[in-house]
Design an enzyme around this catalytic site. Structure first.
Site, PDB file in Angstrom:
ATOM      1  N   ARG A   4       1.042  -0.785  -0.247  1.00 31.97           N
ATOM      2  CA  ARG A   4       0.010   0.058   0.172  1.00 31.97           C
ATOM      3  C   ARG A   4       1.112   1.443  -0.166  1.00 31.97           C
ATOM      4  NH1 ARG A   4      -3.348  -1.069   4.820  1.00 31.97           N
ATOM      5  NH2 ARG A   4      -2.446  -2.593   5.568  1.00 31.97           N
ATOM      6  N   GLY A  59      -8.648  -8.732   7.141  1.00 25.75           N
ATOM      7  CA  GLY A  59      -7.181  -7.585   5.866  1.00 25.75           C
ATOM      8  C   GLY A  59      -6.670  -6.589   6.917  1.00 25.75           C
ATOM      9  N   CYS A  60      -6.635  -5.524   5.641  1.00 21.80           N
ATOM     10  CA  CYS A  60      -6.598  -4.355   5.666  1.00 21.80           C
ATOM     11  C   CYS A  60      -7.020  -4.091   6.216  1.00 21.80           C
ATOM     12  CB  CYS A  60      -6.142  -4.172   4.910  1.00 21.80           C
ATOM     13  SG  CYS A  60      -6.086  -2.186   4.964  1.00 21.80           S
ATOM     14  N   PHE A  61      -6.859  -2.773   8.166  1.00 21.58           N
ATOM     15  CA  PHE A  61      -7.909  -2.435   9.054  1.00 21.58           C
ATOM     16  C   PHE A  61      -8.619  -0.944   8.125  1.00 21.58           C
ATOM     17  CE2 PHE A  61      -3.875  -1.230  11.137  1.00 21.58           C
ATOM     18  CZ  PHE A  61      -3.071  -0.107  10.526  1.00 21.58           C
TER      19      PHE A  61
END
Length: 239
Positions: A4, A59-61
């Protein structure tokens, strides 16, 4: 999360910008497959008086936080870490996958408006894919695992019963791999992770992976969707 791009831009009207970008985004990829699932048959018996919290990993918060920020009855959502020690609750360390932590969100909600069971319904339906083991979308590793960190027997029984119900119903083509574990601690993430999707709706990562989740929430659960997100107070984060 190393894939990211971290942006430091801040919009003056973050909620407005997020809504405008959301309106122009069509669900894509795995998010397009999201469907409304049955509500839990078992309801936790916790009191409906005081605010309640639940800690969820999927997953990604960034994306999980964004979904629950748009849910009626939710009063706060913090991104953070759960599953490991306080000492290792640091983004760079958690990103190695060796700390035991999962990127998580702490959801505070008013049980008079939305129930724990309804929170779980949204978690399994639109917030993430509960059949992916140690990954979500482009992010891989145990820090991206699907997990519910339960606070007490009521939350544990409700979560385990719902997983069994969904597996038996054939709602998913693959078995649910969500871990149900006792909550040993929740540690807020660094300030720049809080409200990330709302503040950076034009980020390619957010547009591809997270805006479709919020769009699916609006499409599948219009009865609980709120257009204006509830933003986490940055001062609440410890770093």
């Amino acid at each position: 999360m190393n894939s990211r791009l971290i942006s430091t831009r801040r919009g003056l009207s973050a909620g407005f910008v997020f809504a405008a970008v959301l309106a122009s985004v069509a669900p894509a990829g795995a998010a397009e497959q999201a469907t409304r699932i049955p509500a839990p048959a078992y309801a936790a018996s916790a009191s409906v008086g005081a605010p309640q919290t639940v800690v969820l990993a999927g997953g990604c918060f960034w994306g999980v936080q964004a979904v629950f920020q748009h849910v009626n009855g939710v009063t706060n959502v913090l991104s953070g870490y759960s599953g490991g020690s306080k000492r290792s609750a640091d983004y760079e360390e958690v990103s190695t996958g060796a700390t035991g932590h999962a990127e998580s969100v702490e959801v505070t909600f008013d049980p008079k408006v939305i129930s724990y069971g309804e929170i779980l319904q949204l978690y399994f339906s639109v917030a993430h894919d509960p059949t992916e083991l140690n990954r979500q979308g482009p992010d891989e590793g145990p820090q991206y695992r699907s997990a519910i960190f339960v606070n007490g027997d009521d939350q544990r029984q409700a979560a385990e019963s719902y997983i069994a119900q969904l597996n038996a119903s054939g709602a998913y083509r693959r078995p649910i791999v969500t871990e149900v574990a006792p909550l040993m601690g929740f540690y807020p993430a660094e300030n720049y992770h809080q409200n990330y999707a709302t503040l950076h709706p034009n980020s390619p990562y957010i547009a591809i992976n997270d805006l479709p989740k919020v769009a699916n929430l609006k499409r599948l659960y219009p009865d609980v969707y709120r257009a204006e997100p509830v933003l986490a107070p940055i001062a609440a984060a410890s770093k």
